[in-house]
Design an enzyme around this catalytic site. Structure first.
Site, PDB file in Angstrom:
ATOM      1  CD  GLN A  10      20.528  63.391  18.104  1.00 32.71           C
ATOM      2  OE1 GLN A  10      19.904  63.452  18.489  1.00 32.71           O
ATOM      3  NE2 GLN A  10      21.221  63.002  17.010  1.00 32.71           N
ATOM      4  CB  SER A  95      17.717  68.868  22.204  1.00 33.45           C
ATOM      5  OG  SER A  95      16.458  68.441  21.774  1.00 33.45           O
ATOM      6  CG  LEU A  96      19.052  63.508  23.732  1.00 30.19           C
ATOM      7  CD1 LEU A  96      19.504  62.764  25.289  1.00 30.19           C
ATOM      8  CD2 LEU A  96      20.080  63.028  22.560  1.00 30.19           C
ATOM      9  NE  ARG A 120      12.712  63.593  22.063  1.00 33.35           N
ATOM     10  CZ  ARG A 120      14.083  65.055  21.332  1.00 33.35           C
ATOM     11  NH1 ARG A 120      15.044  63.762  21.631  1.00 33.35           N
ATOM     12  NH2 ARG A 120      13.781  65.753  21.886  1.00 33.35           N
ATOM     13  CG  HIS A 208      14.868  71.034  18.017  1.00 35.19           C
ATOM     14  ND1 HIS A 208      13.668  70.392  19.373  1.00 35.19           N
ATOM     15  CD2 HIS A 208      15.732  70.085  18.459  1.00 35.19           C
ATOM     16  CE1 HIS A 208      14.607  70.348  19.918  1.00 35.19           C
ATOM     17  NE2 HIS A 208      15.465  69.719  19.789  1.00 35.19           N
ATOM     18  CD  GLN A 257      12.522  68.450  23.803  1.00 36.26           C
ATOM     19  OE1 GLN A 257      12.254  67.720  23.021  1.00 36.26           O
ATOM     20  NE2 GLN A 257      13.174  68.333  25.041  1.00 36.26           N
TER      21      GLN A 257
END
Length: 317
Positions: A10, A95-96, A120, A208, A257
């Site tokens: 992101q 991440s994503l 998500r 996170h 995660q």
């Protein structure tokens, strides 16, 4: 030369992303159409025309960034016969981007990936009311120093608040995440510890960190309902900074995660230890390319996100 394909997270979104790919390649158009159909939403119109504020919403930005990465991947396969299993030793994502990496390696279908990322994004936004959480980048401190700053900031006047290291991006860039007041304290504490600069990030939720546990629970349910296949090449996972190929383990790590730290610096060092010398950033922007340059020793880095990039890369392989 040993190659890894890396997939952005992101922050890489911008209005117009992927439009040139769709105009140049039928394979790319197919991916955008698949994502639109899977979501029941004209996401590609939002990506190409905006507004930026709507594109930046987590539930839109996450599938949009994935769609560009997969449009590039499918175009490489279709136009140049690029087979991931033959051309790369690892995939990894920030991440994503981990979902994009797994879709590229065949673990998820594109449609399932789009739906998972939409959910998500929504789950992360629901987990913490807007304004209660925050994230900040601490620049110029190593990871241990930044972790100490976060721990000190968490000891707030109201007892223990949440502030933890969320992204270890390497090169003296660590992102902390948690309760807004604690993150703001971390910025002030970091100044006294020698940070070059510290700033709040323009994000809508504290990703996170333990505040994301409700989103992790929701993703456990969502991932449990989707088929995962073994990836064609191993994934270097965010939360372990080591390779994984077992579908059940991948599912478990994707849940962890959500609240766990993105160990990007360690992931790049791990790939380097495994002999990786070439990194290909697949999709929008060049954020990961900059991170890898600060972490690895003399890496060969290529960013592939436009039709010209695709053509140049295919000539090189």
């Amino acid at each position: 030369m040993t190659r890894a394909l890396i997939f952005p997270g992101q922050g890489s979104q911008s209005v117009g992303m992927g439009r040139e790919l769709a105009e140049a390649f039928g394979a790319a158009r197919e991916v955008f159409d698949e994502v639109n159909d899977a979501l029941g939403q004209n996401l590609s119109k939002l990506m190409w025309e905006g507004p930026q504020d709507d594109l930046t919403l987590t539930e839109n930005a996450q599938p949009a960034i994935m769609a560009v990465s997969l449009a590039v991947t499918r175009t490489l396969e279709r136009e140049g016969g690029f087979r991931l299993a033959d051309k790369a030793a690892f995939v990894a994502g920030h991440s994503l981007g981990e979902y994009s990496a797994l879709a590229a390696a065949g673990t998820f279908s594109i449609a399932d990936t789009a739906r998972l990322l939409k959910r998500r994004g929504q789950a992360m936004q629901r987990a913490v009311p807007v304004g209660e959480g925050a994230m900040a980048a601490l620049l110029g401190l190593d990871f241990d120093q930044a972790a100490e700053v976060a721990a000190e900031a968490a000891q707030g006047p109201n007892g223990k608040e949440v502030c933890t290291a969320a992204n270890d991006n390497g090169g003296g860039q660590v992102v902390v995440s948690g309760t807004k007041a604690a993150v703001e304290r971390a910025i002030e504490i970091a100044k006294t510890k020698g940070a070059k600069r510290s700033m709040l990030l323009p994000v809508s939720a504290p990703f996170h960190c333990p505040l994301m546990q409700p989103a992790a629970d929701e993703m456990a349910e969502a991932l449990g309902a989707v088929e995962l296949k073994a990836p064609s090449v191993p994934l270097v996972a965010n939360v372990t900074a080591s390779k994984v190929a077992d579908p059940a383990t991948i599912r478990d790590l994707l849940v962890k995660q959500v609240t766990g730290m993105v160990r990007w610096r360690e992931s790049v060092l791990y790939m380097e230890e495994q002999g990786v010398t070439s990194y290909v950033e697949v999709g929008a922007g060049k954020a990961l390319s900059g991170m890898v340059k600060r972490i690895a020793k003399e890496p060969e880095i290529t960013a592939v996100g436009t039709p010209a990039d695709v053509e140049a890369f295919l000539k090189s392989v």
